[in-house]
Write a protein that holds these residues in place. Structure first.
Motif: not given
Ligand code: ZN
Length: 243
Positions: A10, A12, A38, A65, A117, A151, A153
């Motif tokens: 994550d 991101h 992600d 994502h 994930h 996933h 977080h």
């Protein structure tokens, strides 16, 4: 030499957080990387983060994502903030970068560790694991003693003993033999457990020691990048509170 894995997820598109994490990995003696997916979404540096992750040459799992950005998924039912960033991210990436994301695997096993994930029961559906019942469903499909995921977080440990699954707050410990673990390594680029510091985990495969790392990074710089890109203000604000 002992293999010392950093497990990152994550990210991101948060380059400020990722750079601090990668510096910390070097300082901690990490020898190998694993990524629970992600890489893109929410923040303003998708290309830079994708390049940094690809340069690690490590296994990277398909995040939701990553999937939405690289597919023709209709975004009509999405949260408008998430949809805006997915559309913006699609415009930033080259065909080669989109192809890379589209071909990421959902599940992979590396040296006896499983990576995913979200959850091992139907990984392509990207369900969330917030409690021991949801973890139980994933454990049914977990063939290795250890699985890393992301996933939500929120860093967390799920432990399966013979008859029950327990949820344990993320903490450094040595994994005992004979039990199964489903471990959420938290989020590098958008933590949501109320702690805005970047999160990742280190695992020493020989000693079975897991360490959860939290690192301060320049949140204001990441927020400025979001604003400069014209992405939703809410995405900048949430970085400061870790929610
Ligand atoms: Zn995520």
């Amino acid at each position: 030499m002992d293999k010392i894995f950093a497990i990152l997820g994550d990210i991101h598109s948060n380059l400020d957080a990722l750079n601090v994490v990668l510096d910390d990995c070097r300082a901690q003696g990490v020898t190998d990387f694993l990524c629970t997916g992600d890489v893109v979404g929410y923040n303003a540096c998708p290309r830079e983060c994708l390049k940094a992750v690809r340069d690690l040459g490590c296994p990277v799992m398909m995040g939701n994502h990553d999937h939405y950005v690289s597919s023709c998924q209709n975004l009509a039912d999405f949260n408008p903030h998430a949809a805006a960033v997915i559309e913006w991210t699609r415009r930033q990436l080259s065909d080669d970068e989109i192809d890379y994301l589209r071909n990421l695997p959902f599940v992979k096993t590396v040296m006896g560790m499983t990576l995913v994930h979200s959850t091992l029961d139907n990984p392509g559906a990207f369900g969330y694991v917030f409690d021991h019942l949801q973890a139980e469903a994933s454990f049914i499909h977990q063939m290795t003693p250890l699985c890393f995921h992301g996933h939500t977080h929120c860093p967390m440990i799920y432990e399966k003993q013979v008859s029950a699954v327990y949820r344990i707050d993320a903490q450094d410990f040595r994994l005992p033999v004979g039990r199964k673990y489903f471990i959420n390594v938290g989020s590098v680029g958008q933590p949501r457990d109320g702690d805005p510091r970047a999160a990742y985990a280190i695992y020493n495969i020989k000693t079975r020691q897991i360490v959860f790392r939290r690192l301060e990074y320049d949140v204001e710089a990441a927020q400025e990048r979001i604003r400069a890109a014209g992405l939703p203000e809410r995405l900048a604000e949430r970085l400061a509170i870790g929610r």
